[in-house]
Design a protein around this motif. Structure first.
Motif, PDB file in Angstrom:
ATOM      1  N   GLN A  97       0.756  -1.291  -0.115  1.00  0.00           N
ATOM      2  CA  GLN A  97      -0.108  -0.143  -0.123  1.00  0.00           C
ATOM      3  C   GLN A  97       0.937   1.394  -0.081  1.00  0.00           C
ATOM      4  N   TYR A  98       1.940   1.055   0.668  1.00  0.00           N
ATOM      5  CA  TYR A  98       2.924   2.427   0.829  1.00  0.00           C
ATOM      6  C   TYR A  98       3.496   2.855  -0.573  1.00  0.00           C
ATOM      7  N   HIS A  99       3.543   1.699  -1.546  1.00  0.00           N
ATOM      8  CA  HIS A  99       4.230   1.538  -2.840  1.00  0.00           C
ATOM      9  C   HIS A  99       2.944   1.912  -3.912  1.00  0.00           C
ATOM     10  N   GLY A 100       1.598   1.906  -3.235  1.00  0.00           N
ATOM     11  CA  GLY A 100       0.540   2.061  -4.226  1.00  0.00           C
ATOM     12  C   GLY A 100       0.114   0.749  -5.124  1.00  0.00           C
ATOM     13  N   VAL A 101       0.476  -0.263  -4.487  1.00  0.00           N
ATOM     14  CA  VAL A 101       0.245  -1.619  -4.908  1.00  0.00           C
ATOM     15  C   VAL A 101      -0.568  -2.416  -4.035  1.00  0.00           C
ATOM     16  N   GLU A 102      -1.219  -3.441  -4.556  1.00  0.00           N
ATOM     17  CA  GLU A 102      -2.324  -4.196  -3.990  1.00  0.00           C
ATOM     18  C   GLU A 102      -1.868  -5.577  -3.917  1.00  0.00           C
ATOM     19  N   VAL A 103      -1.990  -6.370  -2.924  1.00  0.00           N
ATOM     20  CA  VAL A 103      -1.634  -7.814  -2.821  1.00  0.00           C
ATOM     21  C   VAL A 103      -2.823  -8.233  -3.458  1.00  0.00           C
ATOM     22  N   SER A 104      -2.441  -8.987  -4.550  1.00  0.00           N
ATOM     23  CA  SER A 104      -3.878 -10.190  -5.017  1.00  0.00           C
ATOM     24  C   SER A 104      -3.996 -11.325  -4.809  1.00  0.00           C
ATOM     25  N   TYR A 105      -3.096 -12.068  -4.287  1.00  0.00           N
ATOM     26  CA  TYR A 105      -3.200 -13.508  -4.034  1.00  0.00           C
ATOM     27  C   TYR A 105      -2.144 -13.748  -2.744  1.00  0.00           C
ATOM     28  N   VAL A 106      -2.467 -15.094  -2.240  1.00  0.00           N
ATOM     29  CA  VAL A 106      -1.724 -15.652  -1.293  1.00  0.00           C
ATOM     30  C   VAL A 106      -1.375 -16.994  -1.767  1.00  0.00           C
ATOM     31  N   LYS A 107       0.291 -17.337  -1.605  1.00  0.00           N
ATOM     32  CA  LYS A 107       0.830 -18.707  -1.924  1.00  0.00           C
ATOM     33  C   LYS A 107       1.579 -18.807  -0.716  1.00  0.00           C
ATOM     34  N   PRO A 108       1.305 -19.975   0.091  1.00  0.00           N
ATOM     35  CA  PRO A 108       1.926 -20.445   1.183  1.00  0.00           C
ATOM     36  C   PRO A 108       3.368 -21.052   0.720  1.00  0.00           C
ATOM     37  N   HIS A 109       4.568 -20.687   1.633  1.00  0.00           N
ATOM     38  CA  HIS A 109       5.790 -21.308   1.408  1.00  0.00           C
ATOM     39  C   HIS A 109       6.250 -22.606   1.986  1.00  0.00           C
ATOM     40  N   GLY A 110       6.817 -23.453   1.176  1.00  0.00           N
ATOM     41  CA  GLY A 110       7.513 -24.773   1.646  1.00  0.00           C
ATOM     42  C   GLY A 110       7.060 -25.536   2.485  1.00  0.00           C
ATOM     43  N   ALA A 111       7.286 -25.717   3.721  1.00  0.00           N
ATOM     44  CA  ALA A 111       6.545 -26.622   4.680  1.00  0.00           C
ATOM     45  C   ALA A 111       5.105 -26.227   4.805  1.00  0.00           C
TER      46      ALA A 111
END
Length: 246
Positions: A97-111
């Motif tokens: 948000q600080y950079h004017g961008v929106e997170v669009s999805y979630v992908k869990p990592h690794g284990a």
């Protein structure tokens, strides 16, 4: 079909991957959120890099395990899983948000990713967390999971929580007869030959995959994960980008 890549995994003076070289050739950046890797500065740099190349930003939360790079399973309660996902997605969302961008999805990592695909309870905790994060969002977060021969049960659970799923396949990993990834500890589990990798991506585009023993299985994928941690793999990423975006 879109290419995704795990990024922003450097931490302090420790460098992981080559994000600047890979970012121009992918469509989706799975950005580490500070638990298995990264820190506020690297998260910020990676978000800015994604913005510059018009790449979708995704949160890449994992277990709180920098020493093990998030590749060790850590027992958590249902609520603790939901909390750690919300915490990390919230951190990346604020920086984005600080950079004017929106997170669009979630992908869990690794284990956490592997545990989610093996344990319906862990998957439910993650879906529940994403669902609640979506309550105050104009554009709902999507959840990226492993494309399998049969994802009926997980699709039904996600639908219950009104969370849209993205199905992911892996360009450089071998698949077994159940349509699951062959364990890295087994020979032939990771492909290094660019011709074989391109062939597998072409198969995904056609809706199937050839297993390590030669059987063809139907497999639907929305996105393909590529890795860019060395010069050879970066060259493959460029080639795959050309194949998928002629």
């Amino acid at each position: 079909m879109k290419l995704n890549c795990d990024m922003g995994e450097s931490f302090g003076q420790w460098k992981m991957g080559n994000d600047a070289a890979v970012m121009p050739w992918v469509d989706m950046a799975n950005i580490a959120c500070g638990f298995h890797a990264s820190d506020p500065d690297h998260m910020s740099e990676t978000v800015m890099l994604a913005k510059a190349h018009q790449v979708d930003v995704g949160a890449h939360p994992g277990y709180d395990d920098k020493e093990g790079f998030g590749r060790r399973s850590i027992p958590h309660s249902h609520q603790a899983i939901a909390n750690l996902v919300a915490y990390q997605v919230g951190a990346l969302s604020a920086i984005s948000q600080y950079h004017g961008v929106e997170v669009s999805y979630v992908k869990p990592h690794g284990a956490l990713y592997n545990d989610m695909m093996a344990d319906e309870g862990i998957f439910t905790a993650i879906v529940e967390s994403v669902s609640k994060l979506n309550l105050n969002r104009k554009t709902p977060l999507k959840l990226m999971i492993l494309a399998r021969v049969d994802n009926t049960a997980y699709s039904a659970l996600a639908s219950k929580y009104q969370v849209e799923l993205l199905f992911e396949a892996f360009a450089d990993r071998a698949y077994d007869e159940q349509g699951l990834l062959v364990a890295r500890s087994l020979p032939g589990s990771v492909y290094h030959d660019s011709t074989r990798i391109r062939q597998q991506v072409a198969e995904f585009s056609a809706g199937y995959v050839t297993t390590i023993s030669g059987t063809k299985l139907k497999l639907r994928a929305d996105s393909i994960c590529v890795h860019g941690d060395n010069d050879e793999s970066i060259a493959v990423v460029k080639t795959l980008h050309g194949d998928l975006h002629p």
